[in-house]
Design an enzyme around this catalytic site. Structure first.
Site, PDB file in Angstrom:
ATOM      1  N   ALA A  69       0.860  -1.156   0.036  1.00  0.00           N
ATOM      2  CA  ALA A  69      -0.006  -0.025   0.050  1.00  0.00           C
ATOM      3  C   ALA A  69       0.829   1.271   0.078  1.00  0.00           C
ATOM      4  O   ALA A  69       0.804   2.128   0.684  1.00  0.00           O
ATOM      5  CB  ALA A  69      -0.908   0.028   1.269  1.00  0.00           C
ATOM      6  N   LEU A  70       1.853   1.237  -0.941  1.00  0.00           N
ATOM      7  CA  LEU A  70       2.921   2.436  -1.062  1.00  0.00           C
ATOM      8  C   LEU A  70       2.588   3.776  -1.104  1.00  0.00           C
ATOM      9  O   LEU A  70       1.657   3.959  -1.993  1.00  0.00           O
ATOM     10  CB  LEU A  70       3.950   2.007  -2.078  1.00  0.00           C
ATOM     11  CG  LEU A  70       4.722   0.481  -1.755  1.00  0.00           C
ATOM     12  CD1 LEU A  70       5.764   0.426  -2.949  1.00  0.00           C
ATOM     13  CD2 LEU A  70       5.320   0.192  -0.255  1.00  0.00           C
ATOM     14  N   HIS A  71       3.108   4.480  -0.424  1.00  0.00           N
ATOM     15  CA  HIS A  71       2.840   6.178  -0.535  1.00  0.00           C
ATOM     16  C   HIS A  71       4.028   6.754  -0.579  1.00  0.00           C
ATOM     17  O   HIS A  71       4.836   6.243  -0.657  1.00  0.00           O
ATOM     18  CB  HIS A  71       1.673   6.493   0.585  1.00  0.00           C
ATOM     19  CG  HIS A  71       2.374   6.297   2.067  1.00  0.00           C
ATOM     20  ND1 HIS A  71       3.367   6.471   2.451  1.00  0.00           N
ATOM     21  CD2 HIS A  71       1.663   5.259   2.782  1.00  0.00           C
ATOM     22  CE1 HIS A  71       3.621   5.926   3.795  1.00  0.00           C
ATOM     23  NE2 HIS A  71       2.712   5.296   3.986  1.00  0.00           N
ATOM     24  N   GLY A  73       5.796   8.201   1.753  1.00  0.00           N
ATOM     25  CA  GLY A  73       6.586   7.876   2.706  1.00  0.00           C
ATOM     26  C   GLY A  73       7.615   6.634   2.275  1.00  0.00           C
ATOM     27  O   GLY A  73       8.724   7.112   2.355  1.00  0.00           O
ATOM     28  N   HIS A  74       6.800   5.853   1.597  1.00  0.00           N
ATOM     29  CA  HIS A  74       7.813   4.832   1.248  1.00  0.00           C
ATOM     30  C   HIS A  74       8.593   5.015   0.044  1.00  0.00           C
ATOM     31  O   HIS A  74       9.611   4.677   0.022  1.00  0.00           O
ATOM     32  CB  HIS A  74       6.675   3.686   0.670  1.00  0.00           C
ATOM     33  CG  HIS A  74       5.979   2.869   2.026  1.00  0.00           C
ATOM     34  ND1 HIS A  74       4.553   3.190   1.948  1.00  0.00           N
ATOM     35  CD2 HIS A  74       6.083   2.223   2.956  1.00  0.00           C
ATOM     36  CE1 HIS A  74       3.895   2.463   2.938  1.00  0.00           C
ATOM     37  NE2 HIS A  74       4.891   1.983   3.584  1.00  0.00           N
ATOM     38  N   GLN A 185      11.394   7.231  10.177  1.00  0.00           N
ATOM     39  CA  GLN A 185      11.131   7.748  11.598  1.00  0.00           C
ATOM     40  C   GLN A 185       9.877   7.755  12.197  1.00  0.00           C
ATOM     41  O   GLN A 185       9.542   7.776  13.426  1.00  0.00           O
ATOM     42  CB  GLN A 185      11.659   9.331  11.564  1.00  0.00           C
ATOM     43  CG  GLN A 185      11.939   9.730  12.960  1.00  0.00           C
ATOM     44  CD  GLN A 185      11.900  11.182  13.221  1.00  0.00           C
ATOM     45  OE1 GLN A 185      12.580  11.820  12.396  1.00  0.00           O
ATOM     46  NE2 GLN A 185      11.221  11.974  13.746  1.00  0.00           N
ATOM     47  N   SER A 222       0.233   7.593   6.175  1.00  0.00           N
ATOM     48  CA  SER A 222       0.487   6.165   6.690  1.00  0.00           C
ATOM     49  C   SER A 222      -0.839   5.337   5.750  1.00  0.00           C
ATOM     50  O   SER A 222      -1.828   6.050   5.383  1.00  0.00           O
ATOM     51  CB  SER A 222      -0.393   6.099   7.895  1.00  0.00           C
ATOM     52  OG  SER A 222      -0.830   4.826   8.195  1.00  0.00           O
TER      53      SER A 222
HETATM   54  P1  AMP Z   1       4.697   0.114   6.560  1.00  0.00           P
HETATM   55  O1  AMP Z   1       4.525  -0.283   5.142  1.00  0.00           O
HETATM   56  O2  AMP Z   1       3.734   0.840   7.237  1.00  0.00           O
HETATM   57  O3  AMP Z   1       5.037  -0.980   7.503  1.00  0.00           O
HETATM   58  O4  AMP Z   1       5.944   1.126   6.375  1.00  0.00           O
HETATM   59  C1  AMP Z   1       7.177   0.690   5.838  1.00  0.00           C
HETATM   60  C2  AMP Z   1       8.318   1.606   6.033  1.00  0.00           C
HETATM   61  O5  AMP Z   1       7.641   2.897   5.819  1.00  0.00           O
HETATM   62  C3  AMP Z   1       8.629   1.868   7.792  1.00  0.00           C
HETATM   63  O6  AMP Z   1      10.145   1.880   7.804  1.00  0.00           O
HETATM   64  C4  AMP Z   1       7.889   3.143   7.858  1.00  0.00           C
HETATM   65  O7  AMP Z   1       8.582   3.732   8.768  1.00  0.00           O
HETATM   66  C5  AMP Z   1       8.128   3.909   6.702  1.00  0.00           C
HETATM   67  N1  AMP Z   1       6.897   5.045   6.571  1.00  0.00           N
HETATM   68  C6  AMP Z   1       5.709   4.852   6.701  1.00  0.00           C
HETATM   69  N2  AMP Z   1       4.880   5.946   6.554  1.00  0.00           N
HETATM   70  C7  AMP Z   1       6.007   7.013   6.582  1.00  0.00           C
HETATM   71  C8  AMP Z   1       5.896   8.248   6.373  1.00  0.00           C
HETATM   72  N3  AMP Z   1       4.898   8.844   6.596  1.00  0.00           N
HETATM   73  N4  AMP Z   1       7.286   8.830   6.158  1.00  0.00           N
HETATM   74  C9  AMP Z   1       8.219   8.143   6.181  1.00  0.00           C
HETATM   75  N5  AMP Z   1       8.341   6.962   6.262  1.00  0.00           N
HETATM   76  C10 AMP Z   1       7.240   6.128   6.261  1.00  0.00           C
END
Ligand code: AMP
Length: 317
Positions: A69-71, A73-74, A185, A222
């Site tokens: 579910a990449l955005h 942030g990813h 972070q 997120s």
């Molecule tokens: P997830 O897919 O939610 O497990 O996140 C994967 C990676 O992306 C983790 O290292 C998260 O900390 C990072 N991540 C998620 N949301 C953000 C964001 N808004 N900004 C920066 N990194 C993010």
């Protein structure tokens, strides 16, 4: 871009990266941080990252673990990996062991094709998207537990969460053997747990932490923001408002934890759909509470907005 479904394929790719030819597109880049390690003791420095060549090119393998579910942030993590590593893999795996029994594992957003497009556009060389049975073979009973740290912050409200995270990330590290692994972070406590794990297991890789990417109104991106209905989305801004408010108070000289926590609580008090889980000032390495905020102290909040649990934080100056 290649797509791998099995650990064996990922491992073969990683070994090929080490022995195959180097793209050499990274000349002139500053790799000094790669050899010193960030925020970690001698383990990563001495076990080192051997792949940097005299001409500035490298054979570094970067891994970006995600749940898909990449955005954006990813995307920022993939870009950071691309900037520092000759080879970049992104894992997409919704890890069942980090979800509690009443959490959102079943409805966690999944968007494999869009994820592949985003990862490729950001320059990933490989996607690793295993099935659950690939990461947890039938009868799997081996777990990685970072004692102490795993019971703090999110670990306190989500028992077993960090055990699941540490276990799956250890499996990814063992398979991909990255030199650098990129995390946000946004999940600051996760970073603490994983740095401890890397040091304890002498994995000899560097955890790189990337800044939080936010919506224009401050809400941290997120995958779970997709759950929010309109009123919740509006009130969810309280998390980033609380973070900014506390940062501003610290800049003005307030260092007392009790005062800062109370100020953050007032920000949430105005939002009826928001229920605070925790507001904490802790040492970022140990996640132990501090009484006085010092430079480098982690200020972290978690709150339920409707039925969605969101987190946010800042490293205080
Ligand atoms: P997830 O897919 O939610 O497990 O996140 C994967 C990676 O992306 C983790 O290292 C998260 O900390 C990072 N991540 C998620 N949301 C953000 C964001 N808004 N900004 C920066 N990194 C993010």
């Amino acid at each position: 871009m290649e797509i791998f479904r099995s650990v064996a394929e990922l491992r073969r790719w990683s070994r090929h990266c080490r022995t195959g030819s180097t793209p050499g597109a990274l000349k002139g880049h500053d790799f000094s941080r790669a050899v010193t390690g960030i925020g970690e003791g001698p383990a990563s420095a001495s076990e080192g990252i051997p792949s940097i060549k005299p001409d500035g090119s490298n054979d570094l393998i970067g891994l970006v673990p995600t749940m898909g579910a990449l955005h954006q942030g990813h995307a920022s993590l993939i870009r950071a990996a691309r900037a520092r590593c000759a080879h970049v893999a992104v894992s997409l795996f919704v890890n069942p062991t980090q979800f509690g029994p009443n959490e959102d594992y079943g409805r966690y957003p999944r968007s494999f094709e869009a994820d592949c497009r985003l990862a490729e556009a950001e320059g990933a060389d490989a996607i690793f998207a295993p099935a659950v049975e690939e990461m947890y073979p039938p009868g799997a009973s081996t777990f990685v537990e970072v004692a102490g740290l795993s019971a703090r912050l999110d670990g306190a409200s989500r028992p077993g969460h960090f055990r699941g995270v540490a276990t799956v990330v250890a499996k990814l590290f063992i398979a991909a053997e990255p030199d650098l692994a990129f995390f946000g972070q946004k999940d600051a406590a996760q970073v603490s747990v994983l740095r401890r794990m890397v040091a304890d297991l002498r994995l000899g890789l560097e955890i790189v932490v990337c800044p939080i990417v936010r919506e224009p109104d401050g809400l941290a991106l997120s995958s779970r923001n997709a759950y929010l209905i309109a009123d919740e989305r509006r009130q969810a801004r309280a998390l980033s408002r609380a973070v900014r408010w506390v940062e501003a108070m610290v800049r003005k000289g307030e260092r007392n934890t009790a005062v800062l926590v109370e100020a953050a609580r007032q920000v949430f008090a105005a939002e009826p759909l928001v229920r605070v889980d925790y507001i904490a000032l802790v040492d970022w390495a140990t996640l132990e509470p501090v009484e006085v905020a010092a430079p480098g102290t982690l200020f972290a909040v978690a709150a339920w907005v409707g039925t969605t649990r969101l987190i946010d934080n800042a490293i205080l100056g």
